[in-house]
Scaffold this motif. Structure first.
Motif, short mmCIF file in Angstrom:
data_model
loop_
_atom_site.label_atom_id
_atom_site.label_comp_id
_atom_site.label_asym_id
_atom_site.label_seq_id
_atom_site.Cartn_x
_atom_site.Cartn_y
_atom_site.Cartn_z
N GLU A 57 29.46 -7.43 9.46
CA GLU A 57 28.22 -8.06 9.91
C GLU A 57 27.47 -8.74 8.77
OE1 GLU A 57 27.33 -8.56 12.90
OE2 GLU A 57 28.70 -7.22 13.97
N SER A 58 27.54 -8.19 7.57
CA SER A 58 26.78 -8.78 6.46
C SER A 58 27.29 -10.17 6.12
CB SER A 58 26.82 -7.88 5.23
OG SER A 58 28.15 -7.70 4.78
N GLU A 59 28.61 -10.34 6.12
CA GLU A 59 29.15 -11.68 5.86
C GLU A 59 28.80 -12.65 6.99
OE1 GLU A 59 32.14 -8.91 3.76
OE2 GLU A 59 31.02 -8.91 5.65
N TRP A 60 28.92 -12.18 8.24
CA TRP A 60 28.61 -13.05 9.38
C TRP A 60 27.15 -13.52 9.34
CZ3 TRP A 60 31.71 -15.41 12.82
CH2 TRP A 60 31.12 -16.02 13.93
N ALA A 61 26.28 -12.69 8.85
CA ALA A 61 24.85 -13.03 8.78
C ALA A 61 24.52 -13.94 7.61
CB ALA A 61 24.01 -11.75 8.70
N ASP A 62 25.48 -14.19 6.72
CA ASP A 62 25.25 -14.98 5.51
C ASP A 62 25.68 -16.43 5.76
OD1 ASP A 62 25.15 -16.16 3.02
OD2 ASP A 62 26.27 -14.57 1.99
N TRP A 63 24.72 -17.34 5.76
CA TRP A 63 25.03 -18.74 6.06
C TRP A 63 25.98 -19.34 5.03
CZ3 TRP A 63 23.59 -23.03 3.05
CH2 TRP A 63 22.68 -22.79 2.02
N ARG A 64 25.89 -18.86 3.79
CA ARG A 64 26.78 -19.39 2.76
C ARG A 64 28.24 -19.02 3.05
NH1 ARG A 64 22.16 -17.70 0.32
NH2 ARG A 64 21.01 -19.24 -0.91
N LEU A 216 20.59 -27.93 4.48
CA LEU A 216 21.68 -27.47 3.62
C LEU A 216 21.37 -27.68 2.14
CD1 LEU A 216 25.02 -28.09 5.48
CD2 LEU A 216 23.57 -26.08 5.39
N LEU A 217 20.20 -28.23 1.84
CA LEU A 217 19.72 -28.17 0.46
C LEU A 217 19.46 -26.70 0.10
CD1 LEU A 217 17.08 -31.07 0.28
CD2 LEU A 217 19.41 -31.07 -0.64
N SER A 218 19.52 -26.39 -1.17
CA SER A 218 19.16 -25.04 -1.61
C SER A 218 17.67 -24.81 -1.38
CB SER A 218 19.49 -24.86 -3.09
OG SER A 218 18.63 -25.67 -3.89
N ASP A 219 17.29 -23.55 -1.28
CA ASP A 219 15.88 -23.22 -1.12
C ASP A 219 15.04 -23.80 -2.25
OD1 ASP A 219 16.58 -21.84 1.14
OD2 ASP A 219 16.10 -19.85 0.37
N LEU A 248 24.42 -23.41 12.86
CA LEU A 248 24.46 -22.35 11.84
C LEU A 248 23.08 -21.68 11.74
CD1 LEU A 248 26.14 -20.92 9.67
CD2 LEU A 248 25.47 -22.70 8.06
N PRO A 249 22.66 -20.97 12.80
CA PRO A 249 21.31 -20.40 12.79
C PRO A 249 21.08 -19.38 11.69
CG PRO A 249 22.60 -19.60 14.66
CD PRO A 249 23.38 -20.71 14.05
N GLN A 250 22.16 -18.85 11.09
CA GLN A 250 22.01 -17.91 9.97
C GLN A 250 21.29 -18.55 8.79
OE1 GLN A 250 24.76 -18.49 11.72
NE2 GLN A 250 25.77 -16.57 12.29
N ARG A 251 21.27 -19.88 8.72
CA ARG A 251 20.59 -20.57 7.61
C ARG A 251 19.08 -20.37 7.68
NH1 ARG A 251 18.33 -21.53 3.72
NH2 ARG A 251 18.14 -23.50 2.58
N ILE A 252 18.55 -20.05 8.83
CA ILE A 252 17.10 -19.88 8.95
C ILE A 252 16.75 -18.47 8.48
CG2 ILE A 252 15.11 -20.12 10.47
CD1 ILE A 252 16.81 -22.68 10.10
N THR A 279 21.77 -19.77 22.22
CA THR A 279 22.28 -18.40 22.13
C THR A 279 21.21 -17.46 21.61
OG1 THR A 279 23.00 -18.68 19.85
CG2 THR A 279 24.57 -19.35 21.58
N ARG A 280 21.55 -16.18 21.55
CA ARG A 280 20.61 -15.21 20.97
C ARG A 280 20.31 -15.56 19.51
NH1 ARG A 280 23.06 -9.35 22.21
NH2 ARG A 280 24.87 -10.38 21.27
N GLU A 281 21.35 -15.95 18.77
CA GLU A 281 21.14 -16.30 17.35
C GLU A 281 20.27 -17.55 17.21
OE1 GLU A 281 25.14 -14.15 17.54
OE2 GLU A 281 24.00 -15.55 18.77
N ALA A 282 20.51 -18.54 18.06
CA ALA A 282 19.70 -19.76 18.01
C ALA A 282 18.25 -19.45 18.36
CB ALA A 282 20.27 -20.81 18.96
N LYS A 283 18.04 -18.62 19.37
CA LYS A 283 16.67 -18.24 19.74
C LYS A 283 15.99 -17.51 18.59
CE LYS A 283 13.98 -15.56 23.08
NZ LYS A 283 13.14 -14.94 22.03
N ALA A 284 16.69 -16.58 17.94
CA ALA A 284 16.09 -15.84 16.83
C ALA A 284 15.70 -16.78 15.69
CB ALA A 284 17.07 -14.78 16.33
#
Length: 418
Positions: A57-64, A216-219, A248-252, A279-284
């Motif tokens: 799950e940790s990798e899936w949650a990482d946008w990078r 997709l720019l760095s923070d 790629l909602p994980q980027r948020i 999706t749930r991820e997009a909504k979050a």
């Protein structure tokens, strides 16, 4: 009492008429599931993809991680989703000419049917090589760029194109000429030149950061850029163009939202094109953005075989409002080389608008837009509701095709006092 009875009877008759008008949509609605209604199927896809990559799950949650592991080959793709031989051959032919890449997240939304709207947006098709009418730059962006990275088509606003990177390369992309073989952000020098152009042109009050995908720019770069824009007194608002809430909602991330919250007002326009993408991820992701004070809008593209049906568009816009995203524009697909198989007849777009106005909340009705060629700007295209001027009245058509004469009182008073 008799009048009250007549009013109630009339209201009941009218309510029955309105109920009948929405009956066909309600019957069709269940056959257009949103991502929020497909949780089990999407979750099964996600588990299969995670198992292939051997991640948790940790990798899936990482946008990078998703960017690093974008799927870019048929060999990997066919291990993750079923492909016909025709699809595999088409992808191999197209990839010799046009780059493609799909984030593992967006891949998890795909159905098995080759006509799946997610597949059509993400996977190359032979039609891309058969295009005889498209051009690489129909918007003449390269002819409306007075400084590095800038596109200017209007008096008080402009675009800074900050990167050519995307979480995935949409097959209908308007800037596929910029994708190239290498992901590249604008250099600090180029961004400084763009900022200096804005400083020197005090009529610019609205700046849009886009790409590629601006998020997709760095923070650190994004925070620097927003800070510099805030230091320009005549810049009133910043806008961000991004599809990561969709692809790629994980980027948020929480850190990104903290940065955005420090630089109001920020308006973020994304591009949901089909209810399946909600999706749930997009909504979050959209919830986090909204809670950071970011104002969210959607700029859908009308795409043949994806969303060119009144009921699909109605459900899309209603689902968007549920996740606090305001439908803003519905774009006619541009005549970009390699993408014109997505282009629909303009009358089809008008028909879709006819089935939105009056049939759903005004908040769920975007503006249908055709981009004029050669960078001449956006043109709103509306069904014809104003039919004629008739002396001191106008003749109007309602959303139910009823014709009414409406008094033009302001004109009459001006005539009387002239």
């Amino acid at each position: 009492m008799e009048e009250d009875k007549l009013k109630k009877e009339a209201a009941s008759i009218r309510a029955a008429e309105l109920k009948e008008r929405i009956k066909d949509y309600l019957e069709a609605k269940a056959s257009i599931p949103s991502g929020l209604e497909m949780v089990e199927e999407i979750e099964a896809n996600r588990r299969r993809i995670m198992a292939y990559f051997g991640i948790g799950e940790s990798e899936w949650a990482d946008w990078r991680w998703h960017i690093k592991n974008r799927v870019t080959s048929v060999e990997v793709l066919e291990k993750l989703i079923p492909l016909t031989q025709e699809e595999k051959e088409a992808i191999r032919r197209v990839e010799r000419v046009y780059r493609w890449a799909v984030s593992p997240y967006y891949l998890s939304l795909m159905g098995e049917d080759p006509s799946c709207p997610i597949r059509r947006q993400a996977l190359p098709s032979a039609a891309e090589l058969e295009d005889k009418v498209g051009s690489l730059d129909p918007m003449a962006e390269e002819w409306t760029s007075p400084a590095p990275g800038i596109t200017r088509r209007y008096p008080d606003r402009l675009i800074i194109n900050v990167t050519n990177r995307c979480a995935m390369y949409c097959r209908h992309c308007q800037r596929r000429r910029n994708i190239g073989e290498v992901d590249r952000d604008r250099t600090r020098w180029e961004l400084e030149e763009a900022l200096e152009y804005i400083r020197q042109n005090k009529e610019i009050r609205d700046v849009l950061l886009t790409g590629g995908d601006a998020l997709l720019l760095s923070d650190s770069v994004l925070e620097w850029l927003l800070t510099e824009l805030d230091r320009i007194p005549h810049v009133e608002i910043k806008r961000i163009g991004t599809r990561v809430p969709v692809t790629l909602p994980q980027r948020i991330t929480d850190n990104l939202c903290r940065i955005l919250a420090k630089h109001p007002p920020i308006y973020l326009n994304t591009q949901f094109n089909h209810p399946r993408e909600i999706t749930r991820e997009a909504k979050a992701a959209c919830d986090r953005l909204a809670e950071a004070g970011v104002v969210l809008g959607n700029q859908a593209v009308l795409l043949r075989g994806v969303n060119n049906h009144p009921f699909i568009m109605r459900k899309l816009n209603q689902e968007l409002l549920k996740i606090r995203v305001r439908p803003y524009y519905l774009f006619q697909a541009k005549l970009v080389k390699g993408t014109t198989h997505f282009v629909t007849p303009i009358e089809e777009g008008i028909e879709i608008m006819e089935h939105l106005r009056g049939y759903t909340s005004g908040l769920a009705v975007p503006t249908y837009i055709i981009n004029a060629p050669q960078g001449l700007g956006k043109i709103p295209v509306l069904p014809q509701y104003l039919l004629a001027f008739d002396g001191d009245h106008v003749v109007l058509r309602t959303w139910e095709n009823k014709i009414v004469r409406y008094p033009n009182i302001g004109r009459k008073r001006e005539t009387e006092t002239a």
